[in-house]
Scaffold this active site. Sequence first.
Site, PDB file in Angstrom:
ATOM      1  N   SER B 148      -1.187 -73.507 -23.385  1.00 26.14           N
ATOM      2  CA  SER B 148      -1.637 -74.700 -24.103  1.00 26.14           C
ATOM      3  C   SER B 148      -0.434 -75.486 -24.651  1.00 26.14           C
ATOM      4  CB  SER B 148      -2.600 -74.259 -25.213  1.00 26.14           C
ATOM      5  OG  SER B 148      -3.262 -75.352 -25.774  1.00 26.14           O
ATOM      6  N   ASP B 313     -11.868 -74.223 -18.256  1.00 27.87           N
ATOM      7  CA  ASP B 313     -11.111 -74.880 -19.326  1.00 27.87           C
ATOM      8  C   ASP B 313     -11.332 -76.390 -19.218  1.00 27.87           C
ATOM      9  OD1 ASP B 313      -9.252 -75.903 -21.084  1.00 27.87           O
ATOM     10  OD2 ASP B 313      -7.558 -74.740 -20.318  1.00 27.87           O
ATOM     11  N   HIS B 346     -10.923 -72.783 -22.584  1.00 32.13           N
ATOM     12  CA  HIS B 346      -9.484 -72.884 -22.827  1.00 32.13           C
ATOM     13  C   HIS B 346      -8.916 -71.564 -23.354  1.00 32.13           C
ATOM     14  CE1 HIS B 346      -5.741 -74.914 -23.593  1.00 32.13           C
ATOM     15  NE2 HIS B 346      -5.787 -74.687 -24.886  1.00 32.13           N
TER      16      HIS B 346
END
Lengths: 200, 373
Positions: B148, B313, B346
């Site tokens: 991320s 995601d 995610h």
Amino acid sequence: MIRPDWHIVEEWIAPGRRVLDLGCGDGALLGHLIDTRQIVGVGLELEDDHVAACIERGISVIQEDLDTGISDWFTPDSFDYVIVSQTIQAIRHPERLLVDMLKIAREGIVTFPNMGYWRNRVQLGLLGHMPINRALPNPWYNTPNIHLCTLTDFEALCDELGIDILDRAVVDRARRESPLLRALPNWFGEHAIYRIRRRD
Amino acid sequence: MGIVQPQIARFQEPLALDCGRTLASYDIVYETYGQMNEARDNAILICHALSGDHHAAGYHAETDRKPGWWDSAIGPGKPIDTNRFFVVSLNNLGGCKGSTGPLSIDPATGKPYGPDFPIVTVQDWVHAQYRFMQRLGIDRWAAVIGGSLGGMQVLQWAITYPDALAHAIVIAAAPKLSAQNIAFNEVARQAIITDPDFHGGRYAEYGTIPRRGLMLARMLGHITYLSDDAMRAKFGRELRGGQIQYGFDVEFQVESYLRYQGSSFVDRFDANTYLLMTKALDYFDPAHGFGDDLSVALASVKASCLVVSFTSDWRFSPGRSREIVQALLAAGKRVSYAEIESNHGHDAFLVTIPYYHRVLAGYLAQIEGGSVA
């Protein structure tokens, strides 16, 4: 294991060049070309197990479905050679793939099982069933091969698409060449290996 | 990993920041796992995401209920194998877990920085991490790895310090935020800023905490970290009390989960840091100075790269990772890309998914063998 048809592919590739292998499986062919030809190789593969195997042997690999388009991934002329080994018969739009791959590299190498091989003709023409053998091991209802062709078919398609055939090799069951093969390739060639390039 | 202890590195040389301001001095809090080898070439830097910190693996005390945030991947025999690698994780500048940030004392005033802490960017973090690397006596990381916002730091590392990392592993990231991503961040920030207890960020001076705002921000964040499927699998429409109450108290299990996540976050995270971290996300755009062409921005990269995404995601979808891979390929860089089937959204990058861990371990196993390098 080094397959006999790899020697033909290997001969057609100049050392140190950039090679893209579409449907690269576990990366064995790329690994072989890295060892023998010192190429810079990239593979494209969909299956998790194969992608992981490529990464485990240090081969660059992109996880992608060949049917969803390759031109998004690679810029024109970014490779010297693009290989499609024993994969084109499993592609939904092989004609589109042939055109697209020759945008990415000027030269392509395509290998596929020859549907015109005499054993296939006997199984279909005389015995009346879809061929099942070493090159085409799956039953008709459960096969990745959806677009089988013969040497004649492939060459006609190349002509239609404006693709020149630079070289052709056919190999038999042992995947080696012989005089009989050279005389009647569409009858005696179990596997076809083509070197192609776009006609400019 | 067992019990681990954080350490502090103090820096006196000023650090010029993208925003134009300068930090005269600063602290970086960090943890290490495994042993540095004699050649000092087996070090891996782990970059944390939005609400992460230096505590990536192991426990701080026997009584800890949870290990560090990436304990699933870091440790002996795990994909980031501490039997082979010296693993370093730090808390970024602007953080609230010990590195210099809004909770720290501003030497100029003798009071906590609070809202006066400068806006920091991913690039600023990477500059600070580079100095930190030199402090550890490391010339080059064997790999820099992050998920991320952590993955964005990895990308920035590869661009800014091409000689200082051999491998870049970018997981569940994006080359820049989309308008939708920024919109979510803005809602989160507005929830905090408009909380009556926020006091322009000077809540500490008023003896308050913008609890409701920070909780709302975290609840919103959690919705974007999970996928529809993951929420359905975890909670469905299950009712807490067994029957509908026709009121606004918690009725569905998912409401209870979000409220719990939100309120427990308030106890461990600082609102000003949350604002800073979301801004760092919004500003990240390495292609900006390169005619908006990411492949041009990546021209300097020398590291071999691995990019990983997860199918469910939707915060940073596989399409965003593909943009990174395509740009790396266009720039002629060495890159592998794996798209992991998962319904964890995610958050999948923190989950033990066999294929994901096989890819990560398989890639890192090649490093020592030298055939990837």
